[in-house]
Design a protein around this motif. Structure first.
Motif: not given
Length: 537
Positions: A108-113, A88-93
């Motif tokens: 991209d910054f929103d996905a990392v938060d 469940g962390v593929g998008e953030a990575i």
């Protein structure tokens, strides 16, 4: 006061073919650990996806006062491709990698938060879980079922959600991993909904919610209370059916006697009228009144019959909902002490350590349970026995007919209807007979006529079992890899009863010791650092 995280208000699910799966569901889910149970195909996984926001209801609304994490029943199949995505962390990575490569995209910054260390946290979690050999970008297709489920559960720990929705989370897990899962969930302080047939895991829940064609019903207390209450309700439903049938029988007898008395009165009236030598017009009036009275009485009797028939049908419906599916035993003759499998100096592919090699002889009178840690080679061994993959070296001889059921149900073609695949497996068996066998499994005409990939997990497993056991000629060696996964409790008990009657050689992989203990096994085959060991059960 309990915190309410999720609410259902008149929620319904309608399938693409227009059939209603469930409707008018009203329930609230708070911080009490809750188990969701119900028969295969009733819609448990669909409801779980709706609660998690992964699927919209056809009608009604779902209120959410919490962030949720959802773990699918077929986690690896439903994920995109990588370990990070499965967790469940593929998008953030992926977004973090793009930022490190120079991206300035706000998305991209929103996905990392705030999760700038997510890759390191995932690597640390994999190492702590004993999965240090996996990397975030490793393909999920290379994972065993147990490894895939453990990665998915890591995502539940990393996500920071308020409410966990876990669909069959103990499937494929070995005994140690199941114990760790239960210990972790006991310490979880957020909301929790577990869809499961695992009787031990359900025993840890504070309440059980049952989904049936009549809707949702909440039972306070854990699984033991639910099982006891359900048994009492089944007994009450059977008594109600018996009483309704008796009431109808007595009413039918009373109506027959009433009708006979009426016929006698009419006959006597006609004789008396003839003897009285009354005018024709008076005789006609008497006859008309008699016929009108007889018509009214017959209407009353018919209304009574319909009411009693409806009462019996309603009572029968409540009983039939609790009828366990019937798994038919393949008609194979015992092969006694005849050798059914000989593995000599076999080296298994994809297996590390001493468990890579195996020497074993299996005979027709043996019922073998294979146990051991996830990733130790149990499924690979069954693939080799089934002739689906070749050993790296050594010799293997399996001189008997084999039926094999793997974890991913690879023997089923998900794009084709079950009845078509059943006809191919048993060309000499009449289609009516095949349909009857499938109906006894709870697979009706509609379900056997659609692609098997559209069935629920439990329905697919029963379909694969039916296909394997109907094959001609009947199998003399039955290989089952985690056959209890996805089955509801009634179907699991039916499977236990069927396997007890099966007279051929049996080799079954399972982490459910309670299930294995019910199969009258003769031997336990387990991987060790020194190789595989076959010991009496």
């Amino acid at each position: 006061m309990a915190n309410t995280f999720l609410t259902l208000d008149g929620v319904a699910s309608v399938l693409p073919d227009g059939r209603t799966l469930f409707s008018d569901l009203h329930e609230s889910f708070d911080d009490r650990p809750t188990g969701l149970v119900g028969r295969n195909g009733v819609g448990k996984s669909t409801l779980a996806r709706m609660l998690a926001g992964h699927e919209a209801p056809a009608r009604g609304r779902i209120g959410r006062a919490a962030t949720t994490y959802y773990l699918a029943q077929r986690a690896a199949d439903d994920s995109a491709s990588s370990v990070a995505e499965l967790a469940g962390v593929g998008e953030a990575i992926a977004a973090l990698a793009r930022i490190e490569a120079g991206s300035s995209d706000q998305r991209d910054f929103d996905a990392v938060d705030e999760r700038w260390d997510m890759r390191e946290r995932l690597l640390d979690a994999l190492q702590a879980e004993g999965l240090g050999h996996l990397t975030p970008d490793a393909r999920t297709s290379a994972l065993s079922g147990g490894e895939a489920m453990r990665v998915g559960l890591l995502g539940a720990r990393l996500c920071g959600a308020d409410y966990l929705i876990l669909d069959e989370p103990s499937n494929h897990l070995d005994r140690e991993a199941r114990s760790e899962l239960r210990n972790w969930l006991r310490t979880w302080t957020g909301g929790l909904l577990v869809v499961s047939h695992d009787r031990e895991l359900l025993g840890d829940m504070a309440r059980i919610v049952e989904l049936s064609p009549q809707g949702l019903r909440s039972y306070g207390g854990g699984y033991a209370f639910y099982a006891e209450t359900s048994a009492q309700e089944r007994d009450a439903a059977q008594r109600s059916l018996d009483a309704s049938k008796l009431e109808r029988k007595r009413a039918e007898q009373a109506m027959r006697e009433q009708q006979e008395r009426q016929v006698r009165r009419q006959s006597r009236g006609r004789r008396d009228a003839g003897d009285a030598n009354l005018p024709r017009i008076m005789l006609g009036g008497r006859q008309s009144r008699s016929e009108a009275t007889a018509g009214k009485l017959e209407q009353q009797r018919e209304a009574t019959r319909e009411a009693l028939a409806a009462k019996v049908a309603d009572a029968a419906r409540r009983v039939n909902e609790d009828v366990a599916p019937a798994l038919l035993v393949p008609g194979t003759a015992r092969v006694a002490r005849r050798r059914v499998a000989v593995l000599q100096d076999v080296v298994l592919p994809h297996v590390r350590g001493g468990a890579r090699t195996i020497d074993v002889v299996l005979r027709g009178n043996q019922r073998v349970g294979i146990t051991g840690r996830n990733g130790s080679g149990k499924s690979t061994l069954l693939h080799v026995l089934a002739g689906r993959i070749a050993p790296l070296s050594g010799s293997i001889d399996v001189p008997v007919r084999v039926a094999w059921l793997d974890q991913r149900l690879a023997t089923l073609d998900p794009a084709r209807p079950l009845i078509v695949q059943m006809r191919e497996a048993a060309p000499s068996v009449a289609e009516d007979t095949l349909r009857l066998r499938l109906a006894l499994l709870g697979l009706d005409a509609r379900k056997i006529g659609i692609p098997t990939g559209s069935l629920s997990g439990g329905e697919r497993l029963k379909a694969a079992l039916a296909q394997a056991l109907v094959a001609e000629p009947p199998p003399e060696l039955l290989l089952l890899d985690e056959p209890g996964n996805h089955l509801d409790i009634a179907s699991l008990e039916a499977l236990e009863a069927m396997l007890m009657q099966y007279e051929g050689a049996l080799v079954v992989v399972s982490h459910d010791e309670a299930f294995l203990d019910r199969l009258a096994l003769t031997d336990r085959l387990s991987p060790t650092p020194e190789g595989w060991r076959l010991l009496p059960w």
